[in-house]
Write a protein that holds these residues in place. Structure first.
Motif, PDB file in Angstrom:
ATOM      1  N   GLU A   1       0.567  -1.298   0.160  1.00  0.00           N
ATOM      2  CA  GLU A   1       0.007   0.223   0.184  1.00  0.00           C
ATOM      3  C   GLU A   1       1.076   1.228  -0.060  1.00  0.00           C
ATOM      4  O   GLU A   1       1.900   0.963   0.640  1.00  0.00           O
TER       5      GLU A   1
ATOM      6  N   ALA B   1      -4.330  14.167   0.696  1.00  0.00           N
ATOM      7  CA  ALA B   1      -4.734  12.734   1.181  1.00  0.00           C
ATOM      8  C   ALA B   1      -6.356  12.747   0.514  1.00  0.00           C
ATOM      9  O   ALA B   1      -6.629  11.509  -0.128  1.00  0.00           O
TER      10      ALA B   1
ATOM     11  N   PRO C   1      -4.209   7.106   3.109  1.00  0.00           N
ATOM     12  CA  PRO C   1      -3.867   7.096   4.599  1.00  0.00           C
ATOM     13  C   PRO C   1      -2.798   7.606   4.639  1.00  0.00           C
ATOM     14  O   PRO C   1      -1.728   8.080   4.463  1.00  0.00           O
TER      15      PRO C   1
ATOM     16  N   PRO D   1      -3.141   5.690  10.704  1.00  0.00           N
ATOM     17  CA  PRO D   1      -3.531   6.645   9.515  1.00  0.00           C
ATOM     18  C   PRO D   1      -4.989   6.747   9.855  1.00  0.00           C
ATOM     19  O   PRO D   1      -5.888   6.352  10.781  1.00  0.00           O
TER      20      PRO D   1
ATOM     21  N   HIS E   1      -7.779   8.738   7.680  1.00  0.00           N
ATOM     22  CA  HIS E   1      -8.250   8.365   7.202  1.00  0.00           C
ATOM     23  C   HIS E   1      -9.166   9.606   6.101  1.00  0.00           C
ATOM     24  O   HIS E   1     -10.210   9.932   7.119  1.00  0.00           O
TER      25      HIS E   1
END
Length: 217
Positions: free
Chosen positions: A41, A136, A142, A178, A180
């Motif tokens: 990722e 983001a 994230p 993280p 988001h």
């Protein structure tokens, strides 16, 4: 000035290698950063401006891109980071910011992780600006907050009180959970997430310092 720009990156990179080979590093919640990378990722890594010195140690060989200012200091930082395999684009909140933002987005789309310094380039210290949240929202990646503290260090009298860890220091990296940012986030939601990122960075910084008895030299 040309000589300084040419020589300074070599000195900075060399000093960092000396420090990196002698310090003792420990991670707290490192899985929040490293497990997503193992899964392939892409992430946005966020850290305070005064913690930039050892952040290359947390990179683990990833393709990483960061924005540096178009000033002479930005050029020195760009050349020094290149020696650590970190790519830079040029821009800042006051000069070339839009172009730098688009270059970061393009770098992400070609497989780079991104690094942001949300209180840079001129502060105020420990106050998150909205650029990382917008990044983001556009990329869908994230944001992982990361910080560290050092048991032995020097602290400069710069606006951010830059921390320079010394050889043989104990280093504690603390990684936050993280954050988001939905692509459809409203401006109000983006502002709430900006405040949340600031709170998380300040919390993990306090945690890192609490676990690392500090000696300023």
């Amino acid at each position: 000035m040309r000589l300084l720009t040419a020589v300074a990156p070599l000195l900075i990179s060399g000093a960092l290698r000396v420090i990196a080979r002698t310090v003792r590093v420990r991670y707290v919640n490192g899985a929040a950063l490293f497990d997503p990378w193992v899964r392939g990722e892409q992430l946005i890594v966020a850290f305070w401006h005064n913690r930039v010195v050892l952040m290359p140690l947390a990179n683990r060989g990833r393709k990483l891109c960061i924005m540096n200012s178009q000033s002479r200091d930005g050029e020195i930082a760009t050349r020094a980071l290149k020696r650590w395999g970190i790519h830079s684009v040029r821009g800042s909140a006051t000069r070339g910011g839009a172009g730098g933002f688009l270059q970061l987005v393009r770098a992400f789309r070609t497989g780079y992780d991104l690094a942001v310094v949300p209180d840079g380039p001129r502060g105020p210290c420990y106050q998150v600006k909205p650029g990382g949240i917008h990044l983001a929202r556009v990329t869908g990646a994230p944001i992982v907050p990361v910080t560290y503290a050092a048991s032995r260090m020097r602290q400069l009298r710069s606006w951010d009180r830059l921390i320079i860890p010394l050889p043989f220091a104990d280093i504690v990296f603390v990684v936050g959970e993280p954050l988001h940012v939905p692509r459809q986030a409203t401006d109000a939601e983006a502002e709430a997430l900006r405040a949340e990122l600031e709170a998380r960075l300040n919390a993990i910084t306090a945690a890192a310092e609490a676990q690392t008895p500090r000696r300023v030299e």
